[in-house]
Design a protein around this motif. Structure first.
Motif, PDB file in Angstrom:
ATOM      1  N   CYS A 157       1.019  -1.083  -0.101  1.00 36.39           N
ATOM      2  CA  CYS A 157       0.242   0.318   0.148  1.00 36.39           C
ATOM      3  C   CYS A 157       0.491   0.937  -0.226  1.00 36.39           C
ATOM      4  N   ILE A 158       1.993   1.199   0.729  1.00 39.00           N
ATOM      5  CA  ILE A 158       2.684   2.411   0.197  1.00 39.00           C
ATOM      6  C   ILE A 158       3.062   3.001  -0.877  1.00 39.00           C
ATOM      7  N   PRO A 159       3.131   2.136  -1.849  1.00 40.69           N
ATOM      8  CA  PRO A 159       3.306   3.443  -3.324  1.00 40.69           C
ATOM      9  C   PRO A 159       2.175   3.969  -3.698  1.00 40.69           C
ATOM     10  N   VAL A 160       0.561   3.136  -3.563  1.00 41.48           N
ATOM     11  CA  VAL A 160      -0.472   4.131  -3.691  1.00 41.48           C
ATOM     12  C   VAL A 160      -0.490   5.294  -2.443  1.00 41.48           C
ATOM     13  N   LYS A 161      -0.501   5.025  -1.889  1.00 40.62           N
ATOM     14  CA  LYS A 161       0.525   5.771  -0.879  1.00 40.62           C
ATOM     15  C   LYS A 161       0.729   7.167  -1.384  1.00 40.62           C
ATOM     16  N   ASP A 162       1.900   6.662  -2.165  1.00 37.12           N
ATOM     17  CA  ASP A 162       2.732   7.508  -2.614  1.00 37.12           C
ATOM     18  C   ASP A 162       2.375   8.136  -3.763  1.00 37.12           C
ATOM     19  N   ALA A 163       1.650   7.474  -4.853  1.00 38.05           N
ATOM     20  CA  ALA A 163       1.223   8.306  -5.662  1.00 38.05           C
ATOM     21  C   ALA A 163       0.025   9.322  -5.796  1.00 38.05           C
ATOM     22  N   ALA A 164      -1.107   8.749  -4.793  1.00 40.90           N
ATOM     23  CA  ALA A 164      -2.048   9.629  -4.593  1.00 40.90           C
ATOM     24  C   ALA A 164      -1.738  11.180  -3.634  1.00 40.90           C
ATOM     25  N   ALA A 198      -6.434   3.297   6.633  1.00 44.11           N
ATOM     26  CA  ALA A 198      -6.908   4.739   6.999  1.00 44.11           C
ATOM     27  C   ALA A 198      -5.680   5.449   6.630  1.00 44.11           C
ATOM     28  N   TYR A 199      -4.888   5.039   7.146  1.00 42.78           N
ATOM     29  CA  TYR A 199      -3.347   5.766   6.791  1.00 42.78           C
ATOM     30  C   TYR A 199      -3.485   5.963   5.104  1.00 42.78           C
ATOM     31  N   VAL A 200      -3.654   4.979   3.869  1.00 43.26           N
ATOM     32  CA  VAL A 200      -4.490   5.608   2.452  1.00 43.26           C
ATOM     33  C   VAL A 200      -5.234   6.832   2.047  1.00 43.26           C
ATOM     34  N   ASN A 201      -5.955   6.340   3.199  1.00 40.74           N
ATOM     35  CA  ASN A 201      -7.210   6.858   2.421  1.00 40.74           C
ATOM     36  C   ASN A 201      -6.764   8.718   3.434  1.00 40.74           C
ATOM     37  N   PHE A 202      -6.411   8.755   4.212  1.00 41.28           N
ATOM     38  CA  PHE A 202      -6.291  10.150   4.168  1.00 41.28           C
ATOM     39  C   PHE A 202      -4.898  10.496   3.799  1.00 41.28           C
ATOM     40  N   ALA A 203      -3.929   9.947   2.930  1.00 40.80           N
ATOM     41  CA  ALA A 203      -3.052  10.625   2.293  1.00 40.80           C
ATOM     42  C   ALA A 203      -4.099  11.186   0.559  1.00 40.80           C
ATOM     43  N   ARG A 204      -5.081  10.057   0.682  1.00 41.12           N
ATOM     44  CA  ARG A 204      -5.837  10.484  -0.384  1.00 41.12           C
ATOM     45  C   ARG A 204      -6.290  11.947  -1.020  1.00 41.12           C
ATOM     46  N   ARG A 205      -7.445  12.049   1.181  1.00 42.45           N
ATOM     47  CA  ARG A 205      -8.006  13.405   1.324  1.00 42.45           C
ATOM     48  C   ARG A 205      -7.385  14.620   1.262  1.00 42.45           C
ATOM     49  N   ALA A 206      -5.730  14.275   2.153  1.00 42.34           N
ATOM     50  CA  ALA A 206      -5.497  15.215   2.547  1.00 42.34           C
ATOM     51  C   ALA A 206      -4.564  16.056   1.803  1.00 42.34           C
ATOM     52  N   LEU A 238       1.574   7.027  13.798  1.00 41.04           N
ATOM     53  CA  LEU A 238       2.316   6.232  15.141  1.00 41.04           C
ATOM     54  C   LEU A 238       1.347   5.286  15.860  1.00 41.04           C
ATOM     55  N   ASP A 239      -0.386   6.082  15.709  1.00 39.03           N
ATOM     56  CA  ASP A 239      -1.581   5.187  16.004  1.00 39.03           C
ATOM     57  C   ASP A 239      -1.158   4.106  14.863  1.00 39.03           C
ATOM     58  N   VAL A 240      -0.988   4.006  13.403  1.00 33.03           N
ATOM     59  CA  VAL A 240      -1.872   3.358  12.231  1.00 33.03           C
ATOM     60  C   VAL A 240      -0.368   2.387  12.792  1.00 33.03           C
ATOM     61  N   LEU A 241       0.753   2.292  13.013  1.00 34.97           N
ATOM     62  CA  LEU A 241       2.042   1.276  13.387  1.00 34.97           C
ATOM     63  C   LEU A 241       1.142   1.043  14.278  1.00 34.97           C
TER      64      LEU A 241
END
Length: 250
Positions: A55-62, A126-134, A214-217
């Motif tokens: 999911c990290i590269p998906v987050k980075d793409a967002a 939740a982390y990926v969705n944050f990266a998409r919306r923020a 940090l909460d995610v991890l």
């Protein structure tokens, strides 16, 4: 009365102080570091962290999709290449698959995500969705748990070969690779963060964002601890089968 913003040096120190809550201090990780983890626990950790890795590269793409600055995108895209790889160049995801094989899992098990616990999936999503919306700056700076990553990678390289001789040494390539990459990523993330958060309110917002990551991890390890230490995986009072959903679109 408006509070005065921290200086860049003070703000960086406040960010680094959040390392007190990094998941290296979670009991599940401490047990792995100290050699007290079972084969099942190591395998469970590798299988569940694989979901984070893919999911990290998906987050980075967002982040890149929301970023209008070409120079930033040119630098940030290296993170995607680091994980996905490039023609003739192995990426981190492939290295993690080899880690899975080194601990006795099959590539098919990892790629199917059949071992991914719901709590882990929800935390990562939740982390990926944050990266998409923020906004892109907030999403980018949420990656700054990398401030603490080199230490955790080195701890695995130092401790695991001694405590777990049954793990094939070739599986440690991912951790070696990330030692250098994480330090480079920290430098870039800090530049973005220190330039963007210049008021007291914004700096407090950033500290909350970092705490969210940090909460995610930490929550990922909570889920693994329940399943592999306390033997209380989801639905354990009802069935021993893995009946939880497999990540279908909902």
């Amino acid at each position: 009365m408006t509070q005065t913003a921290m200086s860049p040096a003070e703000f960086e120190q406040a960010l680094r102080a959040k390392g007190a809550y990094y998941h290296i201090h979670h009991p599940f990780h401490v047990a792995m570091y100290e050699g007290r983890a079972s084969r099942e626990q190591i395998q469970g950790w590798v299988a569940n962290r694989f979901y984070y890795q893919v999911c990290i590269p998906v987050k980075d793409a967002a982040i890149m999709a929301n970023c209008p600055d070409r120079d930033t995108r040119r630098e940030w895209i290296q993170r995607i290449v680091d994980h996905d790889g490039a023609p003739g160049e192995e990426g981190g995801i492939e290295a993690w698959l080899r880690l899975g094989e080194a601990v006795g899992l099959t590539r098919a098990q990892l790629l199917s995500q059949e071992l991914v616990l719901p709590g882990v999936r929800f935390a990562v999503d939740a982390y990926v969705n944050f990266a998409r919306r923020a906004c892109w700056q907030e999403a980018a700076s949420s990656s700054l748990t990398e401030l603490f990553a080199p230490h955790i990678h080195q701890s695995r390289l130092d401790a695991w070969p001694a405590h777990y001789p049954w793990i094939d040494a070739g599986g440690y390539d991912y951790f070696r690779k990330r030692l250098k990459e994480a330090r480079r990523d920290v430098e870039h993330g800090l530049r973005i963060t220190l330039a963007h958060y210049t008021t007291w309110e914004a700096q407090q917002r950033m500290l909350e964002i970092l705490q969210f990551k940090l909460d995610v991890l930490w929550s990922m390890l909570d889920a693994m601890s329940m399943a592999y230490e306390l033997q209380r995986p989801p639905y354990h009072t009802v069935t021993a089968e893995r009946v939880w959903h497999r990540g279908i679109a909902l």
